[in-house]
Motif scaffolding. Structure first.
Motif, PDB file in Angstrom:
ATOM      1  N   PRO A   1       0.811  -1.220   0.000  1.00 31.81           N
ATOM      2  CA  PRO A   1       0.000   0.000   0.000  1.00 31.81           C
ATOM      3  C   PRO A   1       0.851   1.281   0.000  1.00 31.81           C
ATOM      4  CG  PRO A   1      -0.894  -1.573   1.564  1.00 31.81           C
ATOM      5  CD  PRO A   1       0.399  -2.142   1.058  1.00 31.81           C
ATOM      6  N   ALA A   2       1.920   1.304   0.764  1.00 34.76           N
ATOM      7  CA  ALA A   2       2.755   2.510   0.807  1.00 34.76           C
ATOM      8  C   ALA A   2       3.434   2.740  -0.541  1.00 34.76           C
ATOM      9  CB  ALA A   2       3.809   2.397   1.916  1.00 34.76           C
ATOM     10  N   LEU A   3       3.937   1.683  -1.158  1.00 27.75           N
ATOM     11  CA  LEU A   3       4.594   1.793  -2.452  1.00 27.75           C
ATOM     12  C   LEU A   3       3.584   2.160  -3.544  1.00 27.75           C
ATOM     13  CD1 LEU A   3       7.292   1.594  -3.850  1.00 27.75           C
ATOM     14  CD2 LEU A   3       6.912  -0.853  -4.146  1.00 27.75           C
ATOM     15  N   ALA A   4       2.384   1.584  -3.460  1.00 19.50           N
ATOM     16  CA  ALA A   4       1.333   1.903  -4.426  1.00 19.50           C
ATOM     17  C   ALA A   4       0.943   3.378  -4.318  1.00 19.50           C
ATOM     18  CB  ALA A   4       0.123   1.008  -4.210  1.00 19.50           C
ATOM     19  N   MET A   5       0.859   3.876  -3.072  1.00 17.35           N
ATOM     20  CA  MET A   5       0.516   5.292  -2.881  1.00 17.35           C
ATOM     21  C   MET A   5       1.639   6.190  -3.427  1.00 17.35           C
ATOM     22  SD  MET A   5      -0.889   6.984   0.562  1.00 17.35           S
ATOM     23  CE  MET A   5      -0.025   8.405   1.108  1.00 17.35           C
ATOM     24  N   ASN A   6       2.868   5.824  -3.150  1.00 18.23           N
ATOM     25  CA  ASN A   6       4.013   6.587  -3.643  1.00 18.23           C
ATOM     26  C   ASN A   6       4.029   6.588  -5.181  1.00 18.23           C
ATOM     27  OD1 ASN A   6       6.382   8.046  -3.677  1.00 18.23           O
ATOM     28  ND2 ASN A   6       7.679   6.236  -3.448  1.00 18.23           N
ATOM     29  N   CYS A   7       3.774   5.438  -5.744  1.00 19.55           N
ATOM     30  CA  CYS A   7       3.743   5.306  -7.204  1.00 19.55           C
ATOM     31  C   CYS A   7       2.605   6.140  -7.798  1.00 19.55           C
ATOM     32  CB  CYS A   7       3.592   3.839  -7.576  1.00 19.55           C
ATOM     33  SG  CYS A   7       3.866   3.524  -9.315  1.00 19.55           S
ATOM     34  N   GLY A   8       1.443   6.109  -7.132  1.00 19.35           N
ATOM     35  CA  GLY A   8       0.299   6.909  -7.584  1.00 19.35           C
ATOM     36  C   GLY A   8       0.609   8.395  -7.549  1.00 19.35           C
ATOM     37  N   ASN A   9       1.241   8.834  -6.460  1.00 21.48           N
ATOM     38  CA  ASN A   9       1.623  10.254  -6.361  1.00 21.48           C
ATOM     39  C   ASN A   9       2.622  10.625  -7.459  1.00 21.48           C
ATOM     40  OD1 ASN A   9      -0.011  10.706  -4.153  1.00 21.48           O
ATOM     41  ND2 ASN A   9       1.624  10.337  -2.656  1.00 21.48           N
ATOM     42  N   TYR A  10       3.565   9.735  -7.714  1.00 17.30           N
ATOM     43  CA  TYR A  10       4.566   9.967  -8.767  1.00 17.30           C
ATOM     44  C   TYR A  10       3.880  10.110 -10.124  1.00 17.30           C
ATOM     45  CZ  TYR A  10       8.199   8.894 -12.175  1.00 17.30           C
ATOM     46  OH  TYR A  10       9.034   8.925 -13.253  1.00 17.30           O
ATOM     47  N   LYS A  11       2.984   9.154 -10.428  1.00 19.30           N
ATOM     48  CA  LYS A  11       2.276   9.200 -11.711  1.00 19.30           C
ATOM     49  C   LYS A  11       1.458  10.478 -11.838  1.00 19.30           C
ATOM     50  CE  LYS A  11       1.071   5.188 -13.902  1.00 19.30           C
ATOM     51  NZ  LYS A  11       0.243   4.030 -14.141  1.00 19.30           N
ATOM     52  N   GLN A  12       0.801  10.844 -10.737  1.00 16.72           N
ATOM     53  CA  GLN A  12      -0.017  12.057 -10.747  1.00 16.72           C
ATOM     54  C   GLN A  12       0.858  13.284 -11.024  1.00 16.72           C
ATOM     55  OE1 GLN A  12      -2.105  12.722  -7.060  1.00 16.72           O
ATOM     56  NE2 GLN A  12      -3.937  13.393  -8.153  1.00 16.72           N
TER      57      GLN A  12
END
Length: 150
Positions: A66-77
């Motif tokens: 979940p933490a990596l997915a959130m970080n990845c989502g923020n990066y993509k955004q």
């Protein structure tokens, strides 16, 4: 103003207009290079965002924490936002290029019109010079004929 002075003035104007056209062509070429850089940047940013995170992983890969997915989502955004900013800048730049192209077309038209006017004046001047020369030759021939027959 004599015909010769008029031709000289028109020639100077044509050279000035030619310089203006060359300057505008150079500016437009620089704008085109900038446009290409913007487009390349947008393409790369889009590819970077699409290739990261779960959408960039092969099928059957292990799900992200979940933490990596959130970080990845923020990066993509953030990357998508940057790509959108570049797209907006690209659109503004393309609008500026359209104005520059119109200015170049108008400058080229003005230069061509002045060139035609110059050409007309040069032809008229050449005809006048030719008439004057023929007149002199006719007078010399007439005087020679009269002297020979006298």
């Amino acid at each position: 103003m004599s015909k010769r002075e008029t031709i000289t003035s028109l020639d100077t104007l044509v050279r000035v207009r030619s310089t203006e056209v060359e300057r505008l062509q150079t500016a437009l070429a620089k704008k085109e290079a900038t446009r290409a850089r913007y487009q390349t940047s947008v393409d790369r940013l889009t590819a970077l965002a699409e290739g990261s995170g779960p959408s960039g992983q092969p099928a059957g890969a292990r799900p992200l924490s979940p933490a990596l997915a959130m970080n990845c989502g923020n990066y993509k955004q953030a990357v998508f936002a940057l790509a959108d900013t570049h797209r907006t800048d690209l659109q503004l730049h393309e609008a500026d290029m359209a104005v520059a192209q119109q200015n170049l077309a108008h400058a080229w038209t003005r230069r061509e019109l002045l060139g035609k006017v110059l050409e007309q004046h040069e032809v008229a001047y050449a005809r006048a010079q030719e008439r004057t020369q023929r007149k002199r030759e006719d007078e010399i021939a007439t005087q020679s004929w009269l002297a020979k027959n006298a």
